[in-house]
Motif scaffolding. Structure first.
Motif, PDB file in Angstrom:
ATOM      1  N   ILE A  25      -6.295  12.200  10.616  1.00 35.53           N
ATOM      2  CA  ILE A  25      -6.201  10.900   9.971  1.00 35.53           C
ATOM      3  C   ILE A  25      -5.254   9.970  10.735  1.00 35.53           C
ATOM      4  N   CYS A  26      -4.212  10.537  11.329  1.00 33.30           N
ATOM      5  CA  CYS A  26      -3.265   9.760  12.135  1.00 33.30           C
ATOM      6  C   CYS A  26      -3.889   9.374  13.482  1.00 33.30           C
ATOM      7  N   ARG A  39       3.574  25.908  14.755  1.00 27.38           N
ATOM      8  CA  ARG A  39       4.239  25.352  15.933  1.00 27.38           C
ATOM      9  C   ARG A  39       5.656  24.853  15.643  1.00 27.38           C
ATOM     10  N   THR A  40       5.933  24.450  14.391  1.00 28.33           N
ATOM     11  CA  THR A  40       7.272  23.961  14.058  1.00 28.33           C
ATOM     12  C   THR A  40       8.131  25.020  13.376  1.00 28.33           C
ATOM     13  N   CYS A  41       7.509  26.150  13.013  1.00 27.98           N
ATOM     14  CA  CYS A  41       8.184  27.229  12.280  1.00 27.98           C
ATOM     15  C   CYS A  41       8.682  26.773  10.904  1.00 27.98           C
ATOM     16  N   LEU A  42       8.008  25.783  10.352  1.00 32.88           N
ATOM     17  CA  LEU A  42       8.317  25.320   9.001  1.00 32.88           C
ATOM     18  C   LEU A  42       7.234  25.822   8.052  1.00 32.88           C
ATOM     19  N   PRO A  43       7.616  26.319   6.886  1.00 33.28           N
ATOM     20  CA  PRO A  43       6.589  26.699   5.912  1.00 33.28           C
ATOM     21  C   PRO A  43       5.827  25.448   5.469  1.00 33.28           C
ATOM     22  N   GLU A  44       4.527  25.598   5.232  1.00 37.67           N
ATOM     23  CA  GLU A  44       3.687  24.460   4.852  1.00 37.67           C
ATOM     24  C   GLU A  44       4.254  23.698   3.658  1.00 37.67           C
ATOM     25  N   GLN A  45       4.799  24.411   2.673  1.00 33.37           N
ATOM     26  CA  GLN A  45       5.302  23.745   1.478  1.00 33.37           C
ATOM     27  C   GLN A  45       6.518  22.875   1.756  1.00 33.37           C
ATOM     28  N   GLU A  46       7.123  23.022   2.930  1.00 30.32           N
ATOM     29  CA  GLU A  46       8.276  22.189   3.272  1.00 30.32           C
ATOM     30  C   GLU A  46       7.849  20.778   3.681  1.00 30.32           C
ATOM     31  N   PHE A  47       6.636  20.626   4.200  1.00 36.26           N
ATOM     32  CA  PHE A  47       6.201  19.307   4.653  1.00 36.26           C
ATOM     33  C   PHE A  47       4.894  18.829   4.026  1.00 36.26           C
ATOM     34  N   THR A  48       4.288  19.645   3.146  1.00 40.18           N
ATOM     35  CA  THR A  48       3.038  19.243   2.510  1.00 40.18           C
ATOM     36  C   THR A  48       3.086  19.411   0.998  1.00 40.18           C
ATOM     37  N   PHE A  68      -6.916  19.252   2.057  1.00 44.34           N
ATOM     38  CA  PHE A  68      -6.321  20.071   1.007  1.00 44.34           C
ATOM     39  C   PHE A  68      -4.813  19.870   0.899  1.00 44.34           C
ATOM     40  N   TYR A  69      -4.260  19.040   1.782  1.00 39.32           N
ATOM     41  CA  TYR A  69      -2.824  18.790   1.769  1.00 39.32           C
ATOM     42  C   TYR A  69      -2.555  17.310   1.993  1.00 39.32           C
ATOM     43  N   GLU A  70      -1.390  16.898   1.501  1.00 46.10           N
ATOM     44  CA  GLU A  70      -0.876  15.563   1.777  1.00 46.10           C
ATOM     45  C   GLU A  70       0.515  15.737   2.362  1.00 46.10           C
ATOM     46  N   MET A  71       0.827  14.944   3.374  1.00 43.36           N
ATOM     47  CA  MET A  71       2.130  15.025   4.028  1.00 43.36           C
ATOM     48  C   MET A  71       3.212  14.514   3.075  1.00 43.36           C
ATOM     49  N   LYS A  72       4.327  15.229   3.014  1.00 41.59           N
ATOM     50  CA  LYS A  72       5.464  14.757   2.232  1.00 41.59           C
ATOM     51  C   LYS A  72       6.083  13.559   2.936  1.00 41.59           C
ATOM     52  N   LYS A  73       6.748  12.715   2.139  1.00 45.07           N
ATOM     53  CA  LYS A  73       7.381  11.522   2.683  1.00 45.07           C
ATOM     54  C   LYS A  73       8.860  11.498   2.310  1.00 45.07           C
ATOM     55  N   SER A  74       9.594  10.724   3.061  1.00 47.07           N
ATOM     56  CA  SER A  74      11.019  10.527   2.794  1.00 47.07           C
ATOM     57  C   SER A  74      11.178   9.634   1.556  1.00 47.07           C
ATOM     58  N   ILE A  75      12.394   9.470   1.127  1.00 45.95           N
ATOM     59  CA  ILE A  75      12.691   8.586  -0.005  1.00 45.95           C
ATOM     60  C   ILE A  75      12.215   7.166   0.297  1.00 45.95           C
ATOM     61  N   GLU A  76      12.252   6.776   1.550  1.00 43.17           N
ATOM     62  CA  GLU A  76      11.812   5.437   1.960  1.00 43.17           C
ATOM     63  C   GLU A  76      10.287   5.317   2.024  1.00 43.17           C
ATOM     64  N   LYS A  78       0.814  -1.212   0.000  1.00 41.18           N
ATOM     65  CA  LYS A  78       0.000   0.000   0.000  1.00 41.18           C
ATOM     66  C   LYS A  78       0.851   1.267   0.000  1.00 41.18           C
ATOM     67  N   THR A  79       0.447   2.218  -0.841  1.00 41.76           N
ATOM     68  CA  THR A  79       1.019   3.564  -0.791  1.00 41.76           C
ATOM     69  C   THR A  79       0.112   4.386   0.101  1.00 41.76           C
ATOM     70  N   ARG A  80       0.657   4.848   1.190  1.00 38.73           N
ATOM     71  CA  ARG A  80      -0.128   5.560   2.189  1.00 38.73           C
ATOM     72  C   ARG A  80      -0.182   7.042   1.865  1.00 38.73           C
ATOM     73  N   ARG A  81      -1.363   7.612   2.006  1.00 38.11           N
ATOM     74  CA  ARG A  81      -1.560   9.055   1.812  1.00 38.11           C
ATOM     75  C   ARG A  81      -1.978   9.640   3.158  1.00 38.11           C
ATOM     76  N   ILE A  82      -1.117  10.446   3.737  1.00 35.60           N
ATOM     77  CA  ILE A  82      -1.408  11.091   5.018  1.00 35.60           C
ATOM     78  C   ILE A  82      -1.983  12.462   4.689  1.00 35.60           C
ATOM     79  N   LEU A  83      -3.299  12.561   4.789  1.00 33.19           N
ATOM     80  CA  LEU A  83      -4.015  13.772   4.397  1.00 33.19           C
ATOM     81  C   LEU A  83      -4.166  14.716   5.579  1.00 33.19           C
TER      82      LEU A  83
END
Length: 141
Positions: free
Chosen positions: A90-91, A43-52, A62-70, A26-31
């Motif tokens: 969703i988590c 709260r993390t001081c990260l721009p949304e585009q850095e992790f979504t 309206f967003y999906e969480m970015k994933k690592s190469i793994e 399964k390819t998981r989509r964390i919405l």
């Protein structure tokens, strides 16, 4: 409360991290909801585009969480969620899912057997699903 939930389901999180990334099957989509992406960003001081990644066609998400190469969630560090207190709805629900049949006005809880915590631990009572349902009502636009 207008929802149905499964009966006789046991669940205890084994903290395996399976829900945090892709598997062979399964390819998981964390919405994420828009408000969740904003809160994580604030709260993390990260721009949304850095992790979504912005998505369409999955309203109210309206967003999906970015994933690592793994194929793991970008916030999974050493098999632990580094934003656990901020984790998306969703988590919080996994291995349960709240499905909507809007034309019938129904909310239906379902679950997946892929999670190794299903059939272990305590019996899930209607009260447990009420807590999840209230959380969804509070967070959903």
């Amino acid at each position: 409360m207008e929802f149905t939930c499964p009966n006789n389901v046991h669940f205890e999180c084994s903290k395996c991290g399976l829900c945090c990334g892709d598997t062979k099957e399964k390819t998981r989509r964390i919405l994420l909801l828009e408000t969740e992406a904003k809160e994580i960003s604030d709260r993390t001081c990260l721009p949304e585009q850095e992790f979504t990644i912005q998505i369409t066609g999955k309203t109210p998400y309206f967003y999906e969480m970015k994933k690592s190469i793994e194929g793991k969630c970008c916030f999974l560090k050493d098999s632990r969620c580094s934003i656990y207190e901020l984790r998306p709805l969703i988590c919080r629900f996994y291995p349960f899912e709240l499905k909507f049949e809007l034309d019938k006005g129904l909310h239906i809880f379902d679950f997946t057997f892929e999670c190794p915590g299903i059939s272990k631990g305590k019996m899930m009572a209607r009260k447990d699903f009420e807590v999840l349902f209230l959380l969804a009502k509070e967070r959903m636009p």
